[in-house]
Design a protein around this motif. Sequence first.
Motif, PDB file in Angstrom:
ATOM      1  N   LEU A 143      58.246 -36.580   1.110  1.00 37.28           N
ATOM      2  CA  LEU A 143      57.613 -36.839  -0.059  1.00 37.28           C
ATOM      3  C   LEU A 143      56.544 -36.075  -0.264  1.00 37.28           C
ATOM      4  N   THR A 144      56.257 -35.972  -1.541  1.00 38.93           N
ATOM      5  CA  THR A 144      54.719 -35.198  -1.941  1.00 38.93           C
ATOM      6  C   THR A 144      54.317 -35.925  -3.166  1.00 38.93           C
ATOM      7  N   VAL A 145      53.095 -35.521  -3.406  1.00 37.83           N
ATOM      8  CA  VAL A 145      52.160 -36.040  -4.364  1.00 37.83           C
ATOM      9  C   VAL A 145      51.648 -34.801  -5.318  1.00 37.83           C
ATOM     10  N   ASP A 146      51.933 -34.824  -6.555  1.00 35.47           N
ATOM     11  CA  ASP A 146      51.436 -33.944  -7.480  1.00 35.47           C
ATOM     12  C   ASP A 146      49.894 -34.128  -7.759  1.00 35.47           C
ATOM     13  N   ARG A 147      48.859 -33.440  -7.020  1.00 35.65           N
ATOM     14  CA  ARG A 147      47.457 -33.799  -7.117  1.00 35.65           C
ATOM     15  C   ARG A 147      47.064 -33.772  -8.450  1.00 35.65           C
ATOM     16  N   ILE A 148      47.443 -32.800  -9.434  1.00 29.09           N
ATOM     17  CA  ILE A 148      46.960 -32.927 -10.772  1.00 29.09           C
ATOM     18  C   ILE A 148      47.502 -33.922 -11.584  1.00 29.09           C
ATOM     19  N   LEU A 179      57.534 -46.724  -9.436  1.00 28.39           N
ATOM     20  CA  LEU A 179      56.305 -47.388  -9.972  1.00 28.39           C
ATOM     21  C   LEU A 179      55.231 -46.689 -10.436  1.00 28.39           C
ATOM     22  N   CYS A 180      55.141 -45.359  -9.813  1.00 28.78           N
ATOM     23  CA  CYS A 180      54.010 -44.287  -9.946  1.00 28.78           C
ATOM     24  C   CYS A 180      53.885 -44.233 -11.486  1.00 28.78           C
ATOM     25  N   PRO A 181      52.703 -44.742 -12.370  1.00 31.46           N
ATOM     26  CA  PRO A 181      52.817 -44.626 -13.634  1.00 31.46           C
ATOM     27  C   PRO A 181      52.276 -43.272 -14.082  1.00 31.46           C
ATOM     28  N   SER A 182      51.997 -42.268 -13.354  1.00 32.46           N
ATOM     29  CA  SER A 182      51.684 -40.898 -13.605  1.00 32.46           C
ATOM     30  C   SER A 182      52.674 -39.977 -13.278  1.00 32.46           C
ATOM     31  N   ARG A 183      53.781 -40.639 -12.569  1.00 34.45           N
ATOM     32  CA  ARG A 183      54.996 -40.000 -12.086  1.00 34.45           C
ATOM     33  C   ARG A 183      54.697 -38.683 -11.306  1.00 34.45           C
ATOM     34  N   ALA A 184      53.438 -38.889 -10.410  1.00 34.02           N
ATOM     35  CA  ALA A 184      52.969 -37.832  -9.336  1.00 34.02           C
ATOM     36  C   ALA A 184      53.741 -37.770  -8.138  1.00 34.02           C
ATOM     37  N   LEU A 185      54.561 -38.746  -7.619  1.00 32.07           N
ATOM     38  CA  LEU A 185      55.264 -38.874  -6.375  1.00 32.07           C
ATOM     39  C   LEU A 185      56.715 -38.210  -6.596  1.00 32.07           C
ATOM     40  N   ARG A 186      57.203 -37.532  -5.747  1.00 35.50           N
ATOM     41  CA  ARG A 186      58.826 -37.310  -5.821  1.00 35.50           C
ATOM     42  C   ARG A 186      59.100 -36.688  -4.487  1.00 35.50           C
ATOM     43  N   TRP A 187      60.359 -36.704  -4.086  1.00 29.05           N
ATOM     44  CA  TRP A 187      60.984 -35.954  -3.317  1.00 29.05           C
ATOM     45  C   TRP A 187      61.205 -34.556  -3.325  1.00 29.05           C
ATOM     46  N   GLN A 188      60.835 -33.836  -2.303  1.00 31.68           N
ATOM     47  CA  GLN A 188      61.074 -32.372  -2.363  1.00 31.68           C
ATOM     48  C   GLN A 188      61.726 -31.907  -1.042  1.00 31.68           C
ATOM     49  N   ARG A 189      62.892 -31.043  -1.434  1.00 31.41           N
ATOM     50  CA  ARG A 189      63.334 -30.505  -0.121  1.00 31.41           C
ATOM     51  C   ARG A 189      62.677 -29.497   0.640  1.00 31.41           C
TER      52      ARG A 189
END
Length: 60
Positions: A2-7, A49-59
């Motif tokens: 799991l990663t978060v796009d901090r920007i 549910l992330c409103p900014s679509r900042a969370l995602r799975w990363q291989r």
Amino acid sequence: MLTVDRIACTGHGICAHILSGAIDLDDWGYPILRDVAPDQGLAAEAIKLCPSRALRWQRR
């Protein structure tokens, strides 16, 4: 992993509410990922549910 796009993140904190064992919030409300593997079902819900679509799975 799991990663978060901090920007892209806008600090709503929904992810930390759903994944309280895997995500903490800093003083400004932005997520800090712990070094634990989150429950995949809960992580999928947080991603959805992330409103900014900042969370995602990363291989790795």
